[in-house]
Motif scaffolding. Structure first.
Motif, PDB file in Angstrom:
ATOM      1  N   VAL A  17     -10.499   0.423   0.138  1.00 52.02           N
ATOM      2  CA  VAL A  17      -9.233  -0.180  -0.077  1.00 52.02           C
ATOM      3  C   VAL A  17      -8.765  -0.939   0.885  1.00 52.02           C
ATOM      4  CG1 VAL A  17      -6.922   0.462  -1.114  1.00 52.02           C
ATOM      5  CG2 VAL A  17      -8.922   1.993  -1.639  1.00 52.02           C
ATOM      6  N   ASP A  19      -4.842  -2.994   1.377  1.00 57.54           N
ATOM      7  CA  ASP A  19      -3.787  -3.336   0.923  1.00 57.54           C
ATOM      8  C   ASP A  19      -3.045  -4.696   1.496  1.00 57.54           C
ATOM      9  OD1 ASP A  19      -3.246  -0.675  -0.706  1.00 57.54           O
ATOM     10  OD2 ASP A  19      -3.025   0.250   1.511  1.00 57.54           O
ATOM     11  N   TYR A  20      -2.535  -5.245   0.842  1.00 56.84           N
ATOM     12  CA  TYR A  20      -2.080  -6.771   1.057  1.00 56.84           C
ATOM     13  C   TYR A  20      -0.594  -6.858   0.549  1.00 56.84           C
ATOM     14  CZ  TYR A  20      -1.637 -12.114   1.527  1.00 56.84           C
ATOM     15  OH  TYR A  20      -1.317 -13.092   1.620  1.00 56.84           O
ATOM     16  N   THR A  21       0.046  -7.039   1.450  1.00 52.20           N
ATOM     17  CA  THR A  21       1.768  -7.014   1.017  1.00 52.20           C
ATOM     18  C   THR A  21       2.502  -7.954   1.869  1.00 52.20           C
ATOM     19  OG1 THR A  21       3.641  -5.632   0.032  1.00 52.20           O
ATOM     20  CG2 THR A  21       2.520  -5.011   2.056  1.00 52.20           C
ATOM     21  N   CYS A  65      -1.935  -7.840   5.783  1.00 46.77           N
ATOM     22  CA  CYS A  65      -3.119  -6.763   5.402  1.00 46.77           C
ATOM     23  C   CYS A  65      -2.849  -5.581   6.341  1.00 46.77           C
ATOM     24  CB  CYS A  65      -4.505  -7.072   5.801  1.00 46.77           C
ATOM     25  SG  CYS A  65      -4.852  -8.493   4.917  1.00 46.77           S
ATOM     26  N   ASN A  82      -5.091  -4.137  -3.166  1.00 49.17           N
ATOM     27  CA  ASN A  82      -3.959  -3.786  -3.819  1.00 49.17           C
ATOM     28  C   ASN A  82      -2.973  -4.812  -3.235  1.00 49.17           C
ATOM     29  OD1 ASN A  82      -4.771  -1.476  -5.043  1.00 49.17           O
ATOM     30  ND2 ASN A  82      -4.540  -0.293  -3.099  1.00 49.17           N
ATOM     31  N   THR A  83      -2.549  -5.592  -4.230  1.00 52.12           N
ATOM     32  CA  THR A  83      -1.541  -6.887  -3.707  1.00 52.12           C
ATOM     33  C   THR A  83      -0.202  -6.172  -4.460  1.00 52.12           C
ATOM     34  OG1 THR A  83      -3.334  -8.450  -4.077  1.00 52.12           O
ATOM     35  CG2 THR A  83      -1.292  -9.071  -3.849  1.00 52.12           C
ATOM     36  N   SER A  84       0.723  -6.671  -3.673  1.00 49.36           N
ATOM     37  CA  SER A  84       2.186  -6.223  -3.974  1.00 49.36           C
ATOM     38  C   SER A  84       3.208  -7.219  -3.193  1.00 49.36           C
ATOM     39  CB  SER A  84       2.681  -4.780  -3.815  1.00 49.36           C
ATOM     40  OG  SER A  84       2.801  -4.368  -2.500  1.00 49.36           O
ATOM     41  N   LYS A  92       2.739  -3.488  -7.761  1.00 46.11           N
ATOM     42  CA  LYS A  92       1.322  -3.462  -7.183  1.00 46.11           C
ATOM     43  C   LYS A  92       0.478  -3.941  -8.228  1.00 46.11           C
ATOM     44  CE  LYS A  92      -1.538   0.066  -5.684  1.00 46.11           C
ATOM     45  NZ  LYS A  92      -1.749   1.415  -5.346  1.00 46.11           N
ATOM     46  N   THR A 120      -4.004  -4.317  -8.628  1.00 47.68           N
ATOM     47  CA  THR A 120      -5.253  -3.935  -8.025  1.00 47.68           C
ATOM     48  C   THR A 120      -6.234  -4.975  -8.473  1.00 47.68           C
ATOM     49  OG1 THR A 120      -4.920  -1.718  -7.792  1.00 47.68           O
ATOM     50  CG2 THR A 120      -7.204  -2.393  -7.488  1.00 47.68           C
TER      51      THR A 120
END
Length: 128
Positions: A37, A39-41, A45, A63-65, A89, A91
């Protein structure tokens, strides 16, 4: 039969059983497929080094948000995958197959956008 013969036979059977257990291939899917996983927000990263086991079916979940640009993407292994322009969010799943030991570089990028705190990241997926 004497006791020495019985001991030797018992030791031989035990040794053959142990060697067979050690020589038998372990099932590749003993634990099932694995997920990595990322996470990119807000243009950043959460981690830049991801780890996985080799010889196991693997998927990368991004997981982009709070991504306020429509040109965000991940470049990996010669592939460019677009990431969604989203507030909530979402995916994105990338199938990595059954990788062998390797170090896979990746780059997540997007344009500079007012309100974003970053413009992507560069990292590695380490498979051992």
């Amino acid at each position: 039969m004497n006791i020495v013969f019985v001991r030797r036979v018992t030791l031989l059977v035990a040794a053959l059983g142990l060697s067979g257990a050690l020589a038998a291939p372990a099932p590749a899917l003993a634990d099932g497929p694995q997920r990595i996983v990322l996470d990119y927000t807000k243009g950043k990263c959460a981690k830049t080094t991801l780890t996985a086991r080799s010889g196991v079916p693997t998927t990368l979940e991004i997981n982009t948000s709070d991504n306020f640009t429509d040109d965000a993407k991940i470049d990996m292994q010669g592939n460019r995958i677009a990431l969604p322009d989203t507030y909530a969010k979402q995916t994105t799943t990338v199938d990595l197959g059954v990788p062998g030991p390797a170090a896979i570089p990746f780059t997540v990028s997007g344009s500079e956008w007012p309100g974003s705190t970053g413009t992507g990241c560069t990292g590695w997926i380490l498979i051992a």
